[in-house]
Design an enzyme around this catalytic site. Structure first.
Site, PDB file in Angstrom:
ATOM      1  N   LYS A 223       0.879  -1.202   0.093  1.00 16.93           N
ATOM      2  CA  LYS A 223      -0.039   0.096   0.082  1.00 16.93           C
ATOM      3  C   LYS A 223       0.813   1.247  -0.058  1.00 16.93           C
ATOM      4  O   LYS A 223       2.111   1.270   0.324  1.00 16.93           O
ATOM      5  CB  LYS A 223      -0.787   0.050   1.124  1.00 16.93           C
ATOM      6  CG  LYS A 223      -1.929  -1.244   1.186  1.00 16.93           C
ATOM      7  CD  LYS A 223      -3.128  -0.880   0.052  1.00 16.93           C
ATOM      8  CE  LYS A 223      -4.078  -1.858   0.079  1.00 16.93           C
ATOM      9  NZ  LYS A 223      -5.112  -1.916   1.115  1.00 16.93           N
ATOM     10  N   ARG A 264      -4.024 -10.083   4.073  1.00 16.26           N
ATOM     11  CA  ARG A 264      -4.031  -9.991   2.699  1.00 16.26           C
ATOM     12  C   ARG A 264      -2.759  -9.691   1.844  1.00 16.26           C
ATOM     13  O   ARG A 264      -2.629  -8.456   2.083  1.00 16.26           O
ATOM     14  CB  ARG A 264      -5.343  -9.572   2.290  1.00 16.26           C
ATOM     15  CG  ARG A 264      -5.795  -9.848   0.716  1.00 16.26           C
ATOM     16  CD  ARG A 264      -6.995  -9.179   0.341  1.00 16.26           C
ATOM     17  NE  ARG A 264      -7.332  -9.164  -1.083  1.00 16.26           N
ATOM     18  CZ  ARG A 264      -7.013  -8.338  -1.935  1.00 16.26           C
ATOM     19  NH1 ARG A 264      -6.298  -7.297  -1.622  1.00 16.26           N
ATOM     20  NH2 ARG A 264      -7.483  -8.507  -3.285  1.00 16.26           N
TER      21      ARG A 264
END
Length: 292
Positions: A223, A264
């Site tokens: 991210k 995840r």
């Protein structure tokens, strides 16, 4: 932190934080778009993720990166179903990453055993009833709007309190629509309508989610907040997405230590090892009577 015990339909109890491997069958996902568009290659990669330690493989056919636009329903079905079917036939525990009820139902019919909806049921009013009919676990993520405008929606006073409260409302809504609470997994939605400071604040306060009484999935993989942390000190340019996997593994194990049910991630091998180390240390502390 002591790991809470949850029983989810269709899903084993791994006795540790589980690893969900990401398989994007899209041309435009932010770090791996286009790599696995061919169904055969996608199935091979999913099997490789499982061999490297993924407990689940999450198959998504529509990018949800910032700025992404929706694709037609039939296109999403064409991308997802052959891969779900191919992996399920090989015994892989498959999750389908979709915001559409029709895709969710078709994927479950094809062998998926988890529905992962980044909108938490808000993008498609039929999703909750569809998930209730299937009876499979439902990952309900915090969501404020579609990808094309989600960065505009990252406005918080107390991000932890607000995000937990908003997910609580989403949870109540899907339960009212017929979803069994025991099906639900919650996700704080790192990077979705969140600024970089918001992501760090949420990650530091995962214990706040215990109030919902449901297992927690955390998705830190590659991210932007990690890219900015690792920016080139001379230029300030964020670390490229595919060079954030070591930081992702560190973030994942910190989430596991705070009680996350699953993480995840794109690259699973290091994370699979890391969550096992965390579980072994936690077990040893328990044996010694040491607070976690």
């Amino acid at each position: 932190m002591e790991m809470p015990l949850y029983e989810l339909p269709e899903v084993p109890d791994w006795g540790r934080c589980a690893v969900m491997g990401i398989l994007n069958v899209t041309p435009d996902s932010f770090s791996d778009g286009g790599r696995w568009l061919d169904p055969g290659r996608a199935v091979e990669h999913g099997l490789e993720l499982a061999a490297r330690g993924a407990d689940m493989v999450d198959v998504g056919g529509e990018s949800t990166r910032p700025g992404a636009r929706r694709i037609p329903l039939e296109e999403e079905l064409d991308r997802v179903l052959p891969v779900v079917r191919g992996l399920a036939r090989q015994g892989v525990l498959v999750s389908v990453d979709t915001m559409r009820a029709r895709v969710a139902e078709a994927a479950v019919d094809a062998g998926a055993r988890i529905v992962n909806d980044v909108s938490g049921g808000l993008a498609d009013e039929a999703m909750a009833k569809a998930v209730a009919r299937t009876g499979v676990p439902f990952v309900l993520m915090h969501w404020r709007g579609q990808s094309r405008r989600m960065d505009e929606l990252a406005d918080y006073g107390d991000v932890v309190a607000e995000v937990v409260a908003e997910v609580h409302r989403q949870l109540d809504a899907v339960v009212a629509a017929g979803v069994d609470p025991r099906q639900i997994v919650v996700d704080p939605g790192l990077g979705f309508a969140k600024g970089r400071r918001d992501d760090w604040t949420l990650l530091a306060a995962l214990d706040a989610w215990a109030v919902l009484g449901r297992p927690l999935l955390v998705g830190p993989s590659r991210k932007r907040f990690l890219g900015e942390l690792l920016a080139d000190p001379a230029t300030g340019v964020p670390r490229p997405a595919r060079e954030r996997d070591a930081a992702t593994a560190a973030t994942a194990v910190l989430a596991a230590a705070q009680g996350a049910w699953a993480v995840r991630v794109h690259e699973v091998a290091a994370v699979a090892d890391a969550v096992r180390v965390e579980a072994a240390l936690r077990a040893r502390r328990a044996d010694r009577g040491t607070p976690p």
